[in-house]
Design a protein around this motif. Structure first.
Motif, mmCIF file in Angstrom:
data_model
loop_
_atom_site.group_PDB
_atom_site.id
_atom_site.type_symbol
_atom_site.label_atom_id
_atom_site.label_comp_id
_atom_site.label_asym_id
_atom_site.label_seq_id
_atom_site.Cartn_x
_atom_site.Cartn_y
_atom_site.Cartn_z
ATOM 1 N N THR A 20 0.852 -1.198 0.000
ATOM 2 C CA THR A 20 0.000 0.000 0.000
ATOM 3 C C THR A 20 0.886 1.246 0.000
ATOM 4 O O THR A 20 1.043 1.875 -1.037
ATOM 5 C CB THR A 20 -0.952 -0.031 1.212
ATOM 6 N N LEU A 21 1.475 1.573 1.162
ATOM 7 C CA LEU A 21 2.436 2.693 1.186
ATOM 8 C C LEU A 21 3.770 2.254 0.572
ATOM 9 O O LEU A 21 4.485 3.038 -0.040
ATOM 10 C CB LEU A 21 2.645 3.173 2.628
ATOM 11 N N LEU A 22 4.100 0.978 0.748
ATOM 12 C CA LEU A 22 5.364 0.436 0.246
ATOM 13 C C LEU A 22 5.073 -0.521 -0.910
ATOM 14 O O LEU A 22 4.111 -1.285 -0.849
ATOM 15 C CB LEU A 22 6.081 -0.363 1.347
ATOM 16 N N ASP A 23 5.920 -0.494 -1.922
ATOM 17 C CA ASP A 23 5.777 -1.433 -3.030
ATOM 18 C C ASP A 23 5.860 -2.871 -2.521
ATOM 19 O O ASP A 23 6.690 -3.187 -1.663
ATOM 20 C CB ASP A 23 6.885 -1.172 -4.063
ATOM 21 N N HIS A 24 4.991 -3.740 -3.032
ATOM 22 C CA HIS A 24 4.904 -5.119 -2.557
ATOM 23 C C HIS A 24 6.236 -5.857 -2.649
ATOM 24 O O HIS A 24 6.578 -6.646 -1.777
ATOM 25 C CB HIS A 24 3.833 -5.853 -3.368
ATOM 26 N N SER A 26 9.578 -4.260 -3.844
ATOM 27 C CA SER A 26 10.821 -3.512 -3.568
ATOM 28 C C SER A 26 10.764 -2.736 -2.263
ATOM 29 O O SER A 26 11.795 -2.261 -1.793
ATOM 30 C CB SER A 26 11.077 -2.525 -4.705
ATOM 31 N N TYR A 27 9.572 -2.593 -1.661
ATOM 32 C CA TYR A 27 9.356 -1.757 -0.466
ATOM 33 C C TYR A 27 9.650 -0.278 -0.739
ATOM 34 O O TYR A 27 9.753 0.521 0.186
ATOM 35 C CB TYR A 27 10.158 -2.260 0.754
ATOM 36 N N ASP A 28 9.770 0.088 -2.013
ATOM 37 C CA ASP A 28 10.002 1.489 -2.367
ATOM 38 C C ASP A 28 8.721 2.307 -2.135
ATOM 39 O O ASP A 28 7.616 1.803 -2.289
ATOM 40 C CB ASP A 28 10.394 1.581 -3.852
ATOM 41 N N THR A 29 8.901 3.568 -1.737
ATOM 42 C CA THR A 29 7.728 4.427 -1.542
ATOM 43 C C THR A 29 7.956 5.834 -2.083
ATOM 44 O O THR A 29 7.296 6.781 -1.660
ATOM 45 C CB THR A 29 7.282 4.449 -0.058
ATOM 46 N N SER A 30 8.870 5.963 -3.064
ATOM 47 C CA SER A 30 9.195 7.305 -3.556
ATOM 48 C C SER A 30 7.988 7.982 -4.197
ATOM 49 O O SER A 30 7.871 9.207 -4.142
ATOM 50 C CB SER A 30 10.387 7.254 -4.509
ATOM 51 N N ALA A 31 7.050 7.208 -4.756
ATOM 52 C CA ALA A 31 5.866 7.803 -5.388
ATOM 53 C C ALA A 31 4.999 8.580 -4.398
ATOM 54 O O ALA A 31 4.208 9.434 -4.791
ATOM 55 C CB ALA A 31 5.026 6.715 -6.068
ATOM 56 N N THR A 32 5.143 8.289 -3.083
ATOM 57 C CA THR A 32 4.277 8.933 -2.093
ATOM 58 C C THR A 32 4.947 10.135 -1.424
ATOM 59 O O THR A 32 4.314 10.809 -0.615
ATOM 60 C CB THR A 32 3.889 7.942 -0.976
ATOM 61 N N SER A 59 13.504 1.552 12.092
ATOM 62 C CA SER A 59 14.377 2.202 11.106
ATOM 63 C C SER A 59 13.552 2.808 9.964
ATOM 64 O O SER A 59 13.908 3.853 9.413
ATOM 65 C CB SER A 59 15.426 1.229 10.577
ATOM 66 N N LEU A 60 12.423 2.169 9.638
ATOM 67 C CA LEU A 60 11.556 2.717 8.585
ATOM 68 C C LEU A 60 10.977 4.070 9.017
ATOM 69 O O LEU A 60 10.879 5.005 8.215
ATOM 70 C CB LEU A 60 10.431 1.721 8.301
ATOM 71 N N ARG A 61 10.627 4.171 10.284
ATOM 72 C CA ARG A 61 10.085 5.444 10.787
ATOM 73 C C ARG A 61 11.149 6.534 10.719
ATOM 74 O O ARG A 61 10.851 7.670 10.386
ATOM 75 C CB ARG A 61 9.528 5.290 12.205
ATOM 76 N N LEU A 62 12.380 6.180 11.014
ATOM 77 C CA LEU A 62 13.468 7.155 10.905
ATOM 78 C C LEU A 62 13.691 7.569 9.459
ATOM 79 O O LEU A 62 13.755 8.751 9.143
ATOM 80 C CB LEU A 62 14.772 6.561 11.460
ATOM 81 N N SER A 63 13.759 6.588 8.560
ATOM 82 C CA SER A 63 14.105 6.934 7.179
ATOM 83 C C SER A 63 12.972 7.684 6.484
ATOM 84 O O SER A 63 13.219 8.524 5.628
ATOM 85 C CB SER A 63 14.548 5.707 6.380
ATOM 86 N N LEU A 64 11.716 7.408 6.855
ATOM 87 C CA LEU A 64 10.605 8.141 6.229
ATOM 88 C C LEU A 64 10.163 9.335 7.083
ATOM 89 O O LEU A 64 9.165 9.974 6.777
ATOM 90 C CB LEU A 64 9.414 7.207 5.975
ATOM 91 N N TRP A 254 -1.717 4.809 -3.784
ATOM 92 C CA TRP A 254 -1.751 5.565 -2.521
ATOM 93 C C TRP A 254 -1.644 7.063 -2.821
ATOM 94 O O TRP A 254 -2.432 7.871 -2.310
ATOM 95 C CB TRP A 254 -0.580 5.122 -1.640
ATOM 96 N N ALA A 255 -0.671 7.428 -3.672
ATOM 97 C CA ALA A 255 -0.439 8.846 -3.991
ATOM 98 C C ALA A 255 -1.664 9.438 -4.687
ATOM 99 O O ALA A 255 -2.081 10.560 -4.388
ATOM 100 C CB ALA A 255 0.803 8.990 -4.859
#
Ligand SMILES: [Mg+2]
Length: 282
Positions: A20-24, A26-32, A59-64, A254-255
């Motif tokens: 949803t927020l993360l790509d299924h 790659s876990y990428d979320t740059s689109a959002t 760590s995800l909370r820190l990086s995002l 999501w975006a």
């Protein structure tokens, strides 16, 4: 331009992460990224509501740069970022020990493999996580994800056996999750009340998710977006008017959904008197 939200609504977003927020994959979320930034500027909390563990989110909370509350393990516990991340603010179900005792009791009847049974390398292979993150995913406090290795026909007997223990089975994108009698919607009522009091306003909730385990959350929100997944069919939800299906997959969906919400937030429903006056000639 300064961003000034309409004062009539206080939006509160609940979002699933994986798929949803993360790509299924790659876990990428740059689109959002730009929408997340806009929501932050507008003071709209984006509450993560995930099957992941609290340990996995650090760590995800820190990086995002995520600073809003978060709900872990499919509704099991709610954390507030300004308090210790070691201790949940609220918990909504039995602990992991109870779940493991119950699973041990049915191990001879059904074929399955839980995170507890898997090595870090096996969890990494099953999730696509690297080994560091897979080790964090194994730190369950309130639920056990497993891969179902038995026939689909035996699932109903398994559901009954889990119900005998007061447990409940949720089918997510990758795993079957064993947990207490709560779901992703359970903490929402508490958190909605919390914000309503904090803001002294009516809370308008929006939820986003892609899987079976998100349905309760989507149904509990005022508006919801079902996000398409490249990995599984979009779950069926019977004619509920508040739920729309986003066009894009994963983070792009999501975006797109959040762009529509931000637009609605920025568009006053009735033009203020001053604006009408200044637009009149003379
Ligand atoms: Mg998901």
């Amino acid at each position: 331009m300064t961003i000034e939200p309409s004062r009539k609504r206080r939006l509160l977003i609940y979002t699933d992460l994986d798929g949803t927020l993360l790509d299924h994959d790659s876990y990428d979320t740059s689109a959002t990224a730009s929408l997340r930034q806009q929501l932050k500027q507008l003071g709209v909390p984006v509450v993560w509501n995930t099957s992941k563990t609290a340990a996995e989110l650090e760590s995800l909370r820190l990086s995002l740069e995520h600073t809003d509350p978060y709900i872990v393990e499919n509704g099991a516990a709610l954390y507030f970022p300004d308090e210790s991340t070691q201790q949940p603010k609220m918990t909504f179900g039995p602990g992991h020990d109870h779940i493991m005792t119950c699973l041990e009791g049915v191990r001879r009847q059904f074929r399955f493999k839980g995170f507890h049974d898997m090595s870090v390398a096996e969890v990494a292979a099953a999730t696509g996580l690297d080994e560091g993150d897979a080790a964090l995913a194994k730190q369950r406090q309130f639920s056990e994800p497993l891969t179902w290795q038995d026939s689909p026909g035996k699932m109903s007997d398994f559901l009954a056996a889990m119900a005998d223990c007061g447990l409940h089975v949720l089918r997510g994108g990758r795993f079957v999750h064993i947990l207490g009698e709560f779901n992703k919607a359970t903490p929402m009522a508490w958190l909605n009340d919390y914000y309503a009091t904090q803001w002294d306003a009516t809370v308008d909730t929006v939820a986003l998710g892609d899987s079976q385990n998100d349905i309760a959350m989507l149904q509990a929100a005022d508006r919801a977006y079902l996000i398409r997944s490249p990995a599984h069919v979009t779950p069926q939800i019977n004619g509920q008017a508040n739920i729309r299906i986003a066009k894009g997959y994963g983070p792009e969906g999501w975006a797109e959904a959040m762009a529509a919400e931000v637009d609605a937030l920025m568009t006053p429903q009735t033009p203020p008197d001053d604006a009408i006056k200044t637009s009149l000639p003379g």
